[in-house]
Design a protein around this motif. Structure first.
Motif, short mmCIF file in Angstrom:
data_model
loop_
_atom_site.label_atom_id
_atom_site.label_comp_id
_atom_site.label_asym_id
_atom_site.label_seq_id
_atom_site.Cartn_x
_atom_site.Cartn_y
_atom_site.Cartn_z
N LYS A 56 0.84 -1.21 0.00
CA LYS A 56 0.00 0.00 0.00
C LYS A 56 0.87 1.25 0.00
O LYS A 56 0.59 2.21 -0.71
N HIS A 57 1.93 1.23 0.79
CA HIS A 57 2.85 2.37 0.85
C HIS A 57 3.52 2.59 -0.50
O HIS A 57 3.66 3.72 -0.97
N ALA A 58 3.92 1.51 -1.16
CA ALA A 58 4.62 1.60 -2.43
C ALA A 58 3.75 2.25 -3.51
O ALA A 58 4.27 2.97 -4.37
N VAL A 59 2.44 2.03 -3.45
CA VAL A 59 1.56 2.61 -4.48
C VAL A 59 0.81 3.85 -3.96
O VAL A 59 -0.04 4.38 -4.65
N GLY A 60 1.14 4.28 -2.75
CA GLY A 60 0.58 5.51 -2.22
C GLY A 60 -0.81 5.39 -1.65
O GLY A 60 -1.52 6.38 -1.53
N LEU A 61 -1.24 4.19 -1.29
CA LEU A 61 -2.58 4.02 -0.72
C LEU A 61 -2.62 4.12 0.79
O LEU A 61 -3.66 3.95 1.39
N ASP A 62 -1.49 4.40 1.41
CA ASP A 62 -1.43 4.46 2.88
C ASP A 62 -1.68 5.86 3.41
O ASP A 62 -1.52 6.11 4.58
N LYS A 63 -2.06 6.77 2.57
CA LYS A 63 -2.24 8.16 3.00
C LYS A 63 -3.68 8.50 3.21
O LYS A 63 -4.57 7.94 2.75
#
Length: 79
Positions: free
Chosen positions: A72-79
């Motif tokens: 999720k962090h790698a594709v920016g979904l953790d924000k």
């Protein structure tokens, strides 16, 4: 704490192998609640006081959760 407070490993297996299409809405909701509860109890209980089955299951779940978080962090979904 003991494993008596935990969801039996056999229930985890049964839930995974039963297709969602054959489960009722109530069954799905019950699974969500019991899985969330089991995860919370598992995090509070030290590995040293768990059965080898529960300890192994919890460790594998933590590793899976870690991998999902990294993805999720790698594709920016953790924000």
């Amino acid at each position: 704490m003991s494993d008596s407070l935990r969801k039996p490993f056999s229930d985890h297996v049964e839930e995974k192998i039963t297709p969602d299409s054959s489960k009722s809405s109530v069954d799905k909701a019950k699974e969500d609640v019991t899985t969330t509860s089991d995860k919370a109890v598992g995090e509070m209980q030290p590995d040293s006081s768990k059965s080898s089955t529960q300890e192994g299951f919890d460790k594998s779940r933590r590793e899976k959760d870690s991998i999902v978080d990294k993805a999720k962090h790698a594709v920016g979904l953790d924000k």
